[in-house]
Design an enzyme around this catalytic site. Structure first.
Site: not given
Ligand code: GLN
Length: 535
Positions: A18, A190-191, A225, A382, A384, A509, A511
């Site tokens: 959706k 289609t039911k 239909k 983050c 990471g 972030h 992304e």
């Molecule tokens: N756990 C970590 C923090 O709170 C990193 C959070 C995350 O990766 N979004 O700072």
């Protein structure tokens, strides 16, 4: 022009996409020059998805204004490039909270508070965006989570029923259903669609447009239909076949006239079909990008949706670099000193994923050490990034027990630590450092280079813990540079290793702000770099 309201509901089964249909409608109307927004109403009681485990609902997407939202908002932004806000993600919990807060203040003057009309009125107010001050919108698209017939979405359906009556031609209902293929009978059925539409009709809602999800092409006889059984015009029965990429969906919808049908229903002259040249250019590039680039995602959630925006950001950056990104999930819980070489083998680059809590962090640290010492391109996001910082403290700065105080509050070297303001917080929801913050980039750094030489950027955050500035000089001296700094607080937002080919960690972030027509510069730089290495 009066604002028009499009409601997108789903029937038969969940997970039909959706969100993709809502985003595609937004994209197509936007291409015709209309000002559009897309909002999601989720029937669960949580105030927002921020407190939900990613295994339950996938990634938590964060808006620039700091709302933790459903991952469908990521689709809305990637498709349309619009910035959603806290007004675009509503849950039953938020609706009830608003009503209950008002009741406690005495605003209802002794009345009995009921689902109808008090809850439904609050839902309607938000569907109409009455509490939002914004530029006049031409279209407000509202996607309702869940499936028709769910007990918990009934108040949303009632609100839509009332709004349709009130708004007349200014409201359109789009219902997404599923047409299964039965192999043994070699037939498409289609039911379930008929039943789902009946259920909607039973709630007083006649859908205007049906979008049929299907794995096989539906011929005109079948569409006819469905049209006649469901009281819908033939040209308003559209099919959504499985396509090679979700980004093909708007084009397929446009070809079948979904946007034109909406305009006709709302009494707007249809006009010429927009060419959407940049979108088609993107699709063409995507079709041509066949050379594969393997990237490892070191994380703890083995679920497609858990790192949705990271996956999409990498795919998009791949397309613009003429490669097909192949993502490989590598469970950080299973990584050990002994197997890290084998686990990361064949990966042209590694993403160290965000996350919370202890589980799998030692694997992330081992991966970060391996890629740092073997000069494998690495992007830490983050948590990471925080694990890159911890690894560096342990193995380069010599703080053997270095950690984030999230994982070990007693660590002698808490190189990742809570900010003072976070220490007194006891509530879980919405209390992290959330939303967009400014960041100053060091001139000449690889990060700044990635952003085209920019020195001021703004990126979205979602975390509680921070780089501990007490150790900053030691990091700088030993070669991990703090090249992105928040101007207001001095907090470190980006670390990088200039001696390494591509080793960058961001506290934010990136992304969340990558879109189809504007892929994020850091993902672009990362993919471009590993692409040149693998040629
Ligand atoms: N756990 C970590 C923090 O709170 C990193 C959070 C995350 O990766 N979004 O700072």
């Amino acid at each position: 022009m009066n604002t028009k309201y499009i409601f997108v509901t789903g029937g038969v089964v969940s997970s039909l996409g959706k969100g993709i249909i809502a985003a595609s409608i937004g994209k197509l109307l936007q291409a015709r020059g209309y000002k559009v927004t897309i909002q999601k109403f989720d029937p669960y009681i949580n105030i927002d998805p921020g407190t939900l485990n990613p295994y339950e609902h996938g990634e938590c997407y964060v808006t620039a204004d700091g709302m933790e939202t459903d991952l469908d908002l990521g689709h809305y932004e990637r498709f349309t490039g619009i910035h959603t806000t806290r007004h675009n993600s509503i849950t039953t919990g938020r609706i009830y909270k608003a009503v209950i807060d008002r009741e406690r203040r005495g605003d209802y003057l002794g009345k009995t508070i009921q689902v109808v009309p008090h809850i439904t009125d609050e839902i309607k107010r938000r569907m109409l965006r009455e509490d939002v001050t914004e530029e006049e919108l031409d279209f407000v698209i509202t996607e309702v989570g869940g499936t028709i017939g769910d007990i918990e979405s009934a108040p949303f359906m009632e609100a839509i029923r009332q709004l349709r009556w009130q708004l007349g031609r200014n409201a359109v209902c789009v219902h997404l259903t599923y047409v299964p293929y039965l192999k043994a009978a070699d037939e498409l059925k289609t039911k379930p669609t008929q039943h789902s539409v009946k259920e909607l009709q039973g709630m007083g809602i006649q859908p205007d447009i049906l979008v049929l999800r299907t794995e096989r092409h539906l011929d005109d006889a079948l569409r006819m239909k469905v049209a006649s059984f469901c009281n819908v015009n033939l040209e308003c029965v559209v099919q959504s076949e499985d396509l090679a990429s979700i980004y093909e969906v708007p084009v397929s919808m446009q070809r079948q006239g979904l946007d034109a049908a909406i305009l006709r229903k709302t009494g707007i002259p249809v006009g010429e079909t927009p060419a959407m040249a940049p979108w088609h250019d993107f699709l063409e590039k995507q079709r041509c990008a066949t050379r594969e680039l393997h990237i490892g995602l070191v994380g703890k959630y083995d679920l497609q949706d858990a790192y949705k925006s990271i996956r999409e950001s990498l795919n998009l950056a791949g397309v613009y670099n003429n490669v097909k990104v192949k993502l490989h999930f590598i469970s950080s819980e299973e990584i050990t000193e002994g197997n890290v070489a084998e686990r990361l083998d064949g990966m042209a680059g590694i993403i160290i994923c965000p996350g919370f809590g202890q589980r799998g962090i030692e694997g992330k640290i081992i991966a970060a050490e391996y890629t740092r010492t073997h000069d494998i391109p690495t992007f830490g996001i983050c948590l990471g990034m925080q694990m890159m910082v911890v690894e560096f403290a342990r193995n380069v700065l010599g703080y053997k027990d270095a950690n984030s105080t999230e994982m070990n509050p007693d660590a002698a070297a808490g190189v990742i630590d809570l900010m003072e303001e976070q220490k007194s917080i006891t509530q879980m929801g919405g209390t992290m450092r959330l939303g967009a913050y400014d960041c100053l980039l060091r001139e000449g750094s690889r990060a700044s280079e990635a952003y085209g030489g920019a020195t001021e950027i703004s990126e979205r955050h979602r975390h509680r813990y921070e780089f501990n500035n007490q150790y900053k000089e030691e990091y700088e001296a030993a070669g991990m540079k703090c090249v992105g700094i928040n101007p207001g607080t001095g907090l470190v937002e980006i670390v990088e290793m200039p001696t390494h080919s591509w080793y960058i960690g961001t506290q934010f972030h990136p992304e969340y702000s990558s879109t189809v027509l504007s892929p994020h510069p850091l993902f672009m730089s990362f993919v471009k770099h590993i692409n040149t290495l693998t040629y």
